[in-house]
Design a protein around this motif. Sequence first.
Motif: not given
Length: 473
Positions: A186-189, A216-219, A227-229, A232-234
């Motif tokens: 999940t992301a946002g400004f 863009l990272t794991v939530c 999960a590994t919050p 960085p997404l692979p």
Amino acid sequence: MNHDLESALGELADRAEQSHRLGRAPLPVARITARARTRRRTRAAVAIGGAAAAVVLVAGTAFAFLPDRTSPAPPAITPSPSVTRTTPAPSPTPTPTVAPVVLPVGNPALPFGVCGSLVTSPAADPVDDRVAARLAPDAGAMTSGGYLAVGGEVERSPELGSSLVLAVPDGGPRVAVVRDGVVVGTAGFYPGTYDAMSGRSGNQGETAWFRGALDLTVCDPADGGPATPGRPLPAGTYELRPWATVVTFDGDLPPELAQGTLTLAQTAALDGAARATALGAPATVTVTGEADEQLPAPGTDVPLDATTTADRPACDGPAPAAPVRTAMLDLQVTPQATTFAAGSPLLAAGTVQYTGPGRLRAYGYYAIEYWIVRDGIVVGTTVQANDAFSVVDLGAGAPLAFAEDERGLTSCISGVDQPLSDGNPLPAGVYQVYPGWIFSAPVVRLPSETVPLQDTSAGYAVTLGTPFTVTLT
């Protein structure tokens, strides 16, 4: 939203909310540019690891013993056998093992948008297609652990919601990062905990355009699953799906909201309010490589400069100092040509980029303007009355782009507080052209405070780029 610069620019900051509700769209995207074309101008659609060899020389020093001529000769000394010393090889340093990235597992019981939900799951609130969340990435690929520059907004759908009264997130859209149908990031400004809402009274021109660099990272799964919050997404291909919770009203905008911002809960509790979900078209991004840690966000360690301000050029006044990065805004302009016929327009593209910490919010002009100098004196400008400003919310690492825009180089009106074009083309000659971006009421939103960068009584501000020479034939 149109208003008369000659009479209103000086009080623009005092009239911020009302002065920008007269029909203008956000700045940089093609859709926005198309709307602006109906106005007075036409617009055309950025270790060397060397092991040093240490040579150890063991030198045997010869000692000479002189014989004692008065004493019996001493017994002969039998030399000891030489001993060869060897340096033991260093033990190899074990390579640290990095835990593999673990993405959330889909849970159909979670509403769309939260970490671990399915892309096919319904949102927590009904979808209202009169409102749209939009996201526009600058590129289709990024490196794991880096950042992706994007633009975005949450506004009425032009075809369906032109007169809709509502409140939208003051921090722009949220982004669900989807892989194999599961929200894995999940992301946002702004941070996800930022839930302030801004009112829209019914005019299509009330808009806010956001620019920022998304990580863009794991939530962290909402259901507590594995999960590994924060990692960085692979490498892989992901969908970026913009969405937002909005509040619509069946009457006029409540005065409590018209006076500023409220939290989502406060907004939804107002009379006539109904919560809804705004969705948008997905964008695809490909992540390459794999990173152990996320890089710091652009501008994180940059100190805020709240004092640097460019002087507004004045007709018949001296050439301004330039470039000057007012409000830490860097303006870059590239003219298509610098030699053309007098009376023909200047065609150039440009970007303005916030370079400081936090996020900069201001009322920004929809195009780049120019001041024209000859023999060290300002003799012309492209600034005209009845031009447009919109809310822009800028983060470092994401330039705000302007499409190529035609600007007639005209002489200016003398003796007025605000420099304006008189509409008469400049004659043939060699000129210095100073590009500038006009804006008003800038503030920087930091995690701990909001810092104003301009006296609200000072009218508009301008950041100036590097001047260039133009020859009119």
